[in-house]
Design a protein around this motif. Sequence first.
Motif, PDB file in Angstrom:
ATOM      1  N   LEU A  95      64.251  43.257  27.504  1.00  0.00           N
ATOM      2  CA  LEU A  95      62.793  43.114  27.547  1.00  0.00           C
ATOM      3  C   LEU A  95      62.372  41.957  28.448  1.00  0.00           C
ATOM      4  O   LEU A  95      61.373  42.059  29.171  1.00  0.00           O
ATOM      5  N   ASP A 108      71.306  44.798  23.894  1.00  0.00           N
ATOM      6  CA  ASP A 108      70.727  43.463  23.748  1.00  0.00           C
ATOM      7  C   ASP A 108      69.260  43.574  24.160  1.00  0.00           C
ATOM      8  O   ASP A 108      68.891  43.329  25.310  1.00  0.00           O
ATOM      9  N   THR A 109      68.417  43.934  23.215  1.00  0.00           N
ATOM     10  CA  THR A 109      67.037  44.263  23.546  1.00  0.00           C
ATOM     11  C   THR A 109      66.229  43.065  24.040  1.00  0.00           C
ATOM     12  O   THR A 109      65.374  43.210  24.906  1.00  0.00           O
ATOM     13  N   ASP A 110      66.494  41.867  23.503  1.00  0.00           N
ATOM     14  CA  ASP A 110      65.751  40.688  23.960  1.00  0.00           C
ATOM     15  C   ASP A 110      65.996  40.431  25.438  1.00  0.00           C
ATOM     16  O   ASP A 110      65.057  40.144  26.204  1.00  0.00           O
ATOM     17  N   THR A 156      58.977  55.326  24.898  1.00  0.00           N
ATOM     18  CA  THR A 156      60.000  56.105  24.221  1.00  0.00           C
ATOM     19  C   THR A 156      59.482  57.517  23.993  1.00  0.00           C
ATOM     20  O   THR A 156      58.296  57.805  24.192  1.00  0.00           O
ATOM     21  N   SER A 187      58.874  47.944  19.722  1.00  0.00           N
ATOM     22  CA  SER A 187      60.295  47.782  19.453  1.00  0.00           C
ATOM     23  C   SER A 187      61.023  48.768  20.344  1.00  0.00           C
ATOM     24  O   SER A 187      60.453  49.733  20.815  1.00  0.00           O
ATOM     25  N   PHE A 188      62.326  48.543  20.576  1.00  0.00           N
ATOM     26  CA  PHE A 188      63.035  49.398  21.525  1.00  0.00           C
ATOM     27  C   PHE A 188      63.188  50.813  20.995  1.00  0.00           C
ATOM     28  O   PHE A 188      63.277  51.759  21.753  1.00  0.00           O
ATOM     29  N   ALA A 212      71.166  53.021  21.700  1.00  0.00           N
ATOM     30  CA  ALA A 212      70.019  52.110  21.848  1.00  0.00           C
ATOM     31  C   ALA A 212      70.106  50.948  20.872  1.00  0.00           C
ATOM     32  O   ALA A 212      69.728  49.811  21.194  1.00  0.00           O
ATOM     33  N   GLU A 213      70.627  51.196  19.677  1.00  0.00           N
ATOM     34  CA  GLU A 213      70.719  50.146  18.655  1.00  0.00           C
ATOM     35  C   GLU A 213      71.753  49.071  19.010  1.00  0.00           C
ATOM     36  O   GLU A 213      71.724  47.970  18.481  1.00  0.00           O
TER      37      GLU A 213
END
Length: 264
Positions: A42, A37-39, A54, A7-8, A33-34
């Motif tokens: 990635l 747009d992590t998808d 991390t 997870s990020f 970080a939260e």
Amino acid sequence: MKELKYSFAHITAKEYKNLGDPNETLYKKLRIAEQLDTDKILDGLNKNGISFITINDPEYPSLLKETYDPPYLLYYKGDISLLKKQSFAIVGSRKAATYTKAALKQIIPYLKDYCIISGLAYGADDIAHRIAIDNNIPTIGVLGFGHNTHYPKTTEQTRNIIEEKYLTISEFPPNSQIERWKFVSRNRLIAGIAVGTLVTEAEIKSGSLITLEMAMDENRHTFCLPGNMTSQLSIGTNLRIQEGSIPVVFPEDITTILNESKII
């Protein structure tokens, strides 16, 4: 490249704050970080062969974690296991040439137990990376921009070799472009990861001297090549020797100090 399975962020900002007495800088980074747009990020990393760790990952450099402002994320290409090996930083002027090259040809073979870390800039950085490669000594390039960018053009071939055999890292997302302040930020990573820093040549105002000062602030060993008093490229290093950096006359001037304080 290994599959991106993380997870990020391994911990939410709220969870981190509830631990008590949080580092305010790290807390703010978690909040940012939260919101990413992590998808999308990635997917872009996978397509470009870029991975990340991390600050909570075991591969994260222990010395960097101890610094004043460690990055929460490190993006990388290459062999991430090299971050577990002790590193020695070599930096210097972009104008460096004959003297730096001749000195490093003598010094770097004595540093075979370390990774040579530098900033992939033209001049001293590129010379240090190249001599390390020629001696089969691992080397880490620290980028002052994202992995999808490169500067300067003259070090692109060196970077390609490093990413194929060794490691490049950056705290900036892959599409981050070149900005002057990012190079100073890069310098703090070089100083923070390395057990010691050598400046080969530097004018009185030089980015490499900023790296040296950052290393001093983190209580790391600092070394300088003494130079000709009439050379503008030696004024910066000669002054730092006056101020307490260790002059390097023989390669053993470095290795003796490092061996006496080596982290097991």
